[in-house]
Design a protein around this motif. Structure first.
Motif, PDB file in Angstrom:
ATOM      1  N   ILE A  92       0.487  -1.170   0.073  1.00 51.07           N
ATOM      2  CA  ILE A  92       0.272   0.325  -0.448  1.00 51.07           C
ATOM      3  C   ILE A  92       0.884   1.329  -0.290  1.00 51.07           C
ATOM      4  N   GLN A  93       0.574   2.557  -0.914  1.00 45.61           N
ATOM      5  CA  GLN A  93       1.489   3.415  -1.394  1.00 45.61           C
ATOM      6  C   GLN A  93       1.110   4.826  -0.775  1.00 45.61           C
ATOM      7  N   GLY A  94       1.487   5.689  -1.563  1.00 47.51           N
ATOM      8  CA  GLY A  94       1.050   6.727  -1.464  1.00 47.51           C
ATOM      9  C   GLY A  94      -0.074   7.541  -0.815  1.00 47.51           C
ATOM     10  N   TRP A  95      -1.257   8.030  -1.346  1.00 46.00           N
ATOM     11  CA  TRP A  95      -2.249   8.423  -0.930  1.00 46.00           C
ATOM     12  C   TRP A  95      -3.000   7.273  -0.269  1.00 46.00           C
ATOM     13  N   ILE A  96      -3.256   6.276  -1.048  1.00 48.49           N
ATOM     14  CA  ILE A  96      -3.958   5.158  -0.187  1.00 48.49           C
ATOM     15  C   ILE A  96      -3.297   4.432   0.826  1.00 48.49           C
TER      16      ILE A  96
END
Length: 133
Positions: free
Chosen positions: A50-54
């Motif tokens: 799970i990366q970034g804005w998520i």
């Protein structure tokens, strides 16, 4: 409250040869442990994807979970709050919730009601967590 006590006993001999004991006691209080959740390492690989804005949305949901209980209520008001906290659009929060549901990190119980997958997260005592798992 976490409390640690220390008791010291000292023997004192006076001029007449009489032995007396003096006891002193000291207590330390470290306060109440703050809220926490457990993240299970045997499944952390999925979370690492799970990366970034998520991942930021997931973090906001975890904070709600840690403070409120097993279920997370994700309605339009809560999405708006998360979006404001993260500086993203409300639709991005909806998209993140959908992605987290597809990856089985969030389990949809009914409209707007989710459970963080107990294979990844736990809150409370193990006997209760193992029943949910």
């Amino acid at each position: 409250m976490a409390k640690i006590s220390k008791v010291e006993t000292t023997k004192v001999v006076d001029m007449n040869g009489e032995i007396t004991e003096e006891t002193t006691s000291v207590s330390f209080n470290y306060g109440k442990e703050p809220d926490y959740i457990k993240v299970y390492l045997d499944n952390i690989v999925v979370l690492a994807e799970i990366q970034g804005w998520i991942s930021k949305v997931l973090y906001e949901l975890i904070k709600c979970y840690a403070n409120k209980g097993q279920f997370i209520i994700i309605n339009s008001g809560y999405k708006r709050i998360v979006a404001e906290n993260l500086g993203i659009k409300q639709q991005s929060v909806t998209n993140a919730v959908n992605q987290l549901t597809k990856k089985n990190i969030l389990i949809k119980k009914e409209t707007g009601v989710f459970l963080l997958n107990p294979q990844f997260f736990g809150r409370g005592e193990w006997k209760d967590i193992s029943k949910i798992r």
